[in-house]
Design a protein around this motif. Structure first.
Motif, PDB file in Angstrom:
ATOM      1  N   THR A   1       4.990   8.841   3.116  1.00 12.46           N
ATOM      2  CA  THR A   1       6.170   8.365   3.848  1.00 12.46           C
ATOM      3  C   THR A   1       5.821   8.206   5.321  1.00 12.46           C
ATOM      4  N   HIS A   2       6.603   7.396   6.048  1.00 10.62           N
ATOM      5  CA  HIS A   2       6.417   7.452   7.496  1.00 10.62           C
ATOM      6  C   HIS A   2       7.500   8.325   8.118  1.00 10.62           C
ATOM      7  N   ASP A   3       8.286   8.996   7.259  1.00  9.15           N
ATOM      8  CA  ASP A   3       9.380   9.836   7.734  1.00  9.15           C
ATOM      9  C   ASP A   3       9.008  11.316   7.615  1.00  9.15           C
TER      10      ASP A   3
ATOM     11  N   LYS B   1      -9.863  -5.890  -6.065  1.00  8.70           N
ATOM     12  CA  LYS B   1     -10.347  -6.600  -4.878  1.00  8.70           C
ATOM     13  C   LYS B   1      -9.157  -7.118  -4.082  1.00  8.70           C
ATOM     14  N   PRO B   2      -9.250  -7.269  -2.773  1.00  7.96           N
ATOM     15  CA  PRO B   2     -10.457  -7.116  -1.955  1.00  7.96           C
ATOM     16  C   PRO B   2     -10.792  -5.690  -1.529  1.00  7.96           C
ATOM     17  N   LEU B   3     -10.062  -4.681  -2.057  1.00 11.80           N
ATOM     18  CA  LEU B   3     -10.378  -3.305  -1.667  1.00 11.80           C
ATOM     19  C   LEU B   3     -11.671  -2.858  -2.342  1.00 11.80           C
TER      20      LEU B   3
ATOM     21  N   HIS C   1      -6.019  -3.216  15.533  1.00 11.92           N
ATOM     22  CA  HIS C   1      -6.345  -3.936  14.292  1.00 11.92           C
ATOM     23  C   HIS C   1      -7.565  -3.285  13.658  1.00 11.92           C
ATOM     24  N   LEU C   2      -7.538  -3.192  12.354  1.00  7.46           N
ATOM     25  CA  LEU C   2      -8.618  -2.471  11.676  1.00  7.46           C
ATOM     26  C   LEU C   2      -9.768  -3.380  11.244  1.00  7.46           C
ATOM     27  N   LEU C   3      -9.625  -4.684  11.525  1.00 10.10           N
ATOM     28  CA  LEU C   3     -10.670  -5.628  11.125  1.00 10.10           C
ATOM     29  C   LEU C   3     -11.902  -5.424  12.016  1.00 10.10           C
TER      30      LEU C   3
ATOM     31  N   GLY D   1       2.198   8.790   8.692  1.00 10.65           N
ATOM     32  CA  GLY D   1       1.538   7.980   9.720  1.00 10.65           C
ATOM     33  C   GLY D   1       2.276   6.656   9.819  1.00 10.65           C
ATOM     34  N   GLU D   2       2.068   5.956  10.923  1.00 13.97           N
ATOM     35  CA  GLU D   2       2.767   4.687  11.130  1.00 13.97           C
ATOM     36  C   GLU D   2       2.377   3.650  10.091  1.00 13.97           C
ATOM     37  N   SER D   3       3.196   2.623   9.992  1.00 12.28           N
ATOM     38  CA  SER D   3       2.916   1.516   9.091  1.00 12.28           C
ATOM     39  C   SER D   3       1.524   0.936   9.382  1.00 12.28           C
ATOM     40  N   GLY D   4       0.761   0.694   8.315  1.00 12.11           N
ATOM     41  CA  GLY D   4      -0.570   0.097   8.477  1.00 12.11           C
ATOM     42  C   GLY D   4      -1.682   1.095   8.711  1.00 12.11           C
ATOM     43  N   CYS D   5      -1.372   2.411   8.651  1.00 13.14           N
ATOM     44  CA  CYS D   5      -2.420   3.397   8.948  1.00 13.14           C
ATOM     45  C   CYS D   5      -3.304   3.699   7.737  1.00 13.14           C
ATOM     46  N   GLY D   6      -2.988   3.114   6.576  1.00 10.14           N
ATOM     47  CA  GLY D   6      -3.868   3.257   5.426  1.00 10.14           C
ATOM     48  C   GLY D   6      -3.363   4.193   4.338  1.00 10.14           C
ATOM     49  N   LYS D   7      -2.107   4.613   4.405  1.00  6.36           N
ATOM     50  CA  LYS D   7      -1.574   5.566   3.419  1.00  6.36           C
ATOM     51  C   LYS D   7      -1.629   4.972   2.007  1.00  6.36           C
ATOM     52  N   SER D   8      -1.089   3.763   1.853  1.00  7.25           N
ATOM     53  CA  SER D   8      -1.051   3.159   0.518  1.00  7.25           C
ATOM     54  C   SER D   8      -2.449   2.791   0.034  1.00  7.25           C
ATOM     55  N   THR D   9      -3.321   2.400   0.966  1.00  4.08           N
ATOM     56  CA  THR D   9      -4.696   2.064   0.572  1.00  4.08           C
ATOM     57  C   THR D   9      -5.390   3.310   0.037  1.00  4.08           C
TER      58      THR D   9
ATOM     59  N   GLN E   1     -14.547  -6.813   7.533  1.00  7.75           N
ATOM     60  CA  GLN E   1     -14.041  -5.640   6.814  1.00  7.75           C
ATOM     61  C   GLN E   1     -12.830  -5.030   7.514  1.00  7.75           C
ATOM     62  N   VAL E   2     -11.761  -4.828   6.746  1.00 13.82           N
ATOM     63  CA  VAL E   2     -10.601  -4.090   7.269  1.00 13.82           C
ATOM     64  C   VAL E   2     -10.832  -2.620   6.879  1.00 13.82           C
ATOM     65  N   LYS E   3     -11.115  -1.812   7.893  1.00 11.97           N
ATOM     66  CA  LYS E   3     -11.514  -0.419   7.615  1.00 11.97           C
ATOM     67  C   LYS E   3     -10.270   0.460   7.465  1.00 11.97           C
ATOM     68  N   ALA E   4      -9.609   0.299   6.331  1.00  9.73           N
ATOM     69  CA  ALA E   4      -8.282   0.894   6.127  1.00  9.73           C
ATOM     70  C   ALA E   4      -8.335   2.376   5.776  1.00  9.73           C
ATOM     71  N   VAL E   5      -9.418   2.797   5.112  1.00  8.92           N
ATOM     72  CA  VAL E   5      -9.612   4.223   4.813  1.00  8.92           C
ATOM     73  C   VAL E   5     -11.015   4.544   5.281  1.00  8.92           C
TER      74      VAL E   5
HETATM   75  N1  ATP Z   1      -4.993  -6.849   0.443  1.00  4.90           N
HETATM   76  C1  ATP Z   1      -5.327  -6.587   1.709  1.00  4.90           C
HETATM   77  N2  ATP Z   1      -6.280  -7.326   2.334  1.00  4.90           N
HETATM   78  C2  ATP Z   1      -6.640  -7.076   3.611  1.00  4.90           C
HETATM   79  N3  ATP Z   1      -6.110  -6.086   4.369  1.00  4.90           N
HETATM   80  C3  ATP Z   1      -5.155  -5.322   3.801  1.00  4.90           C
HETATM   81  C4  ATP Z   1      -4.714  -5.533   2.453  1.00  4.90           C
HETATM   82  N4  ATP Z   1      -3.740  -4.619   2.160  1.00  4.90           N
HETATM   83  C5  ATP Z   1      -3.591  -3.880   3.286  1.00  4.90           C
HETATM   84  N5  ATP Z   1      -4.427  -4.305   4.265  1.00  4.90           N
HETATM   85  C6  ATP Z   1      -4.580  -3.739   5.616  1.00  4.90           C
HETATM   86  O1  ATP Z   1      -5.027  -2.399   5.477  1.00  4.90           O
HETATM   87  C7  ATP Z   1      -4.446  -1.579   6.494  1.00  4.90           C
HETATM   88  C8  ATP Z   1      -3.761  -0.387   5.845  1.00  4.90           C
HETATM   89  O2  ATP Z   1      -2.622  -0.857   5.106  1.00  4.90           O
HETATM   90  P1  ATP Z   1      -1.756   0.109   4.191  1.00  4.90           P
HETATM   91  O3  ATP Z   1      -0.762  -0.737   3.461  1.00  4.90           O
HETATM   92  O4  ATP Z   1      -2.646   0.977   3.390  1.00  4.90           O
HETATM   93  O5  ATP Z   1      -1.018   1.008   5.286  1.00  4.90           O
HETATM   94  P2  ATP Z   1       0.246   1.954   5.099  1.00  4.90           P
HETATM   95  O6  ATP Z   1       0.020   3.106   6.012  1.00  4.90           O
HETATM   96  O7  ATP Z   1       0.465   2.258   3.664  1.00  4.90           O
HETATM   97  O8  ATP Z   1       1.416   1.036   5.658  1.00  4.90           O
HETATM   98  P3  ATP Z   1       2.963   0.957   5.208  1.00  4.90           P
HETATM   99  O9  ATP Z   1       3.596   2.248   5.647  1.00  4.90           O
HETATM  100  O10 ATP Z   1       3.479  -0.219   5.970  1.00  4.90           O
HETATM  101  O11 ATP Z   1       2.978   0.764   3.712  1.00  4.90           O
HETATM  102  C9  ATP Z   1      -3.525  -2.489   7.303  1.00  4.90           C
HETATM  103  O12 ATP Z   1      -4.250  -2.913   8.447  1.00  4.90           O
HETATM  104  C10 ATP Z   1      -3.254  -3.641   6.360  1.00  4.90           C
HETATM  105  O13 ATP Z   1      -3.007  -4.824   7.093  1.00  4.90           O
END
Ligand code: ATP
Length: 330
Positions: free
Chosen positions: A211-213, A60-62, A278-280, A42-50, A21-25
């Motif tokens: 945004t990350h800005d 899926k896979p969310l 890593h969030l995995l 927050g920085e790239s990958g912190c889960g904003k878009s998720t 599980q990638v614990k994105a949120v």
């Molecule tokens: N389809 C997916 N399958 C598995 N993991 C994913 C998927 N999409 C995103 N992730 C992971 O979920 C985490 C959060 O990603 P997310 O895109 O939500 O971050 P973010 O803050 O929006 O980043 P960015 O600013 O780069 O858009 C990251 O670790 C990313 O690798």
């Protein structure tokens, strides 16, 4: 500004992939008030878009794991894709990045708008097109753009066209996901101001601006929420979080800005060393602890969300003893 459009309680949404599980949120709580623009940073990958996508679709896979999300009376975590579709554009809408770039360069903007409206079951009659023209005018675009091709428009113009169509049904809640990232500085400011104007005119009732800005958020957000590695870090009114950040990560973000509306004189401009984890299959504990200059043994335990003041919450074991002095050397 007291009525809540969105209430999110202890939301967990993970990507279920082969390795785990990638614990994105992971345990996100906040609300969005009527009339409010909430900045999400927050920085790239912190889960904003998720986080944003968990409000608008089920793909899926969310997967939704636990928690509650109430959007103007709709319990959206219990909804399936078909139910989501009924809410889109009117209750919830998204201004995506690069939407017009994916559109065929051989078709005119008018066709793009009509195609999109049809996809949402909207009749593109004369009244609709008149409304489109009015809205184009509101974002400072001449109606002649309807007869142009997307490649003839600048990045900022394209983003404003997408903004018009995303808000055409006066949504309760709009998500603006990195809509300014690909633009030059003056277009960024212009597009962000346009969004605030739509809110002032009550065309949109509330918005999350991702945004990350941080500096762009300083201009338009009423409150700012900071996420770190899938976790909630801090939320507060914009002036408060910029002047008195409580989370060491927020503090580092603010400190790494050359200027965010305020000049911090005689201060070292520091980047944040290291990278997020890593969030995995990530375990317990504060996820910032490996990069945090203030980490102690207690930080092996997951911090709880605590109230600092009205509308100001933070998740850090040491927020009280650390205070909020931005001039502390790290
Ligand atoms: N389809 C997916 N399958 C598995 N993991 C994913 C998927 N999409 C995103 N992730 C992971 O979920 C985490 C959060 O990603 P997310 O895109 O939500 O971050 P973010 O803050 O929006 O980043 P960015 O600013 O780069 O858009 C990251 O670790 C990313 O690798």
């Amino acid at each position: 500004m007291s009525e809540n459009i969105l209430e999110v309680k202890n939301l967990r949404a993970y990507y279920n992939i082969l390795k785990g599980q990638v614990k994105a949120v992971d345990d996100i709580t906040f609300n969005l008030k009527k009339g409010e623009i909430l900045g999400l940073a927050g920085e790239s990958g912190c889960g904003k878009s998720t986080l944003a996508s968990s409000f608008i679709s089920r793909k899926k896979p969310l997967e939704y794991v636990s928690g509650e999300v109430d959007l103007v009376g709709h319990e959206i975590m219990k909804m399936d894709e078909a139910e989501f579709k009924k809410l889109r554009l009117k209750t919830i809408s998204i201004i995506p990045q690069y939407a017009l770039d994916a559109f065929s360069p051989t078709k005119k903007i008018r066709t793009f708008i009509k195609d999109l409206a049809h996809q949402h079951g909207i009749k593109t009659d004369r009244a609709f097109m008149e409304k489109v023209e009015e809205r184009l005018d509101l974002v400072n675009l001449d109606k002649s753009v309807l007869n142009r091709y997307s490649i003839e428009l600048s990045g900022g113009m394209k983003q404003r066209v997408v903004m018009v169509i995303s808000t055409i049904l006066d949504p309760d809640f709009i998500i603006a996901d990195e809509i300014t990232s690909a633009l030059d500085v003056s277009s960024q400011r212009f597009v962000a101001t346009m969004l605030a104007n739509l809110r002032d005119l009550e065309i949109i009732k509330s918005a999350i601006f991702i945004t990350h800005d941080l500096s762009i958020l300083y201009q338009i957000a009423d409150r700012i929420m900071i996420m770190y590695a899938g976790n909630f870090a801090e939320i507060a009114p914009t002036d408060e979080i910029v002047a008195r950040p409580r989370h060491p990560y927020t503090r580092a973000l603010i400190n790494s800005l050359p200027k965010v509306g305020i000049q911090y004189h005689d201060k070292r401009l520091s980047g944040i060393e290291g990278t997020p984890p890593h969030l995995l299959n990530i375990g317990d504990g504060c996820r910032f602890r490996d990069r945090c200059p203030y980490a102690i043994e207690k930080c092996e335990e997951t911090p709880i969300r605590e109230k600092v003041a009205d509308n100001h919450y933070v998740s850090c074991w040491r927020w009280q003893e650390l205070g909020s002095d931005l001039n502390v050397e790290e």
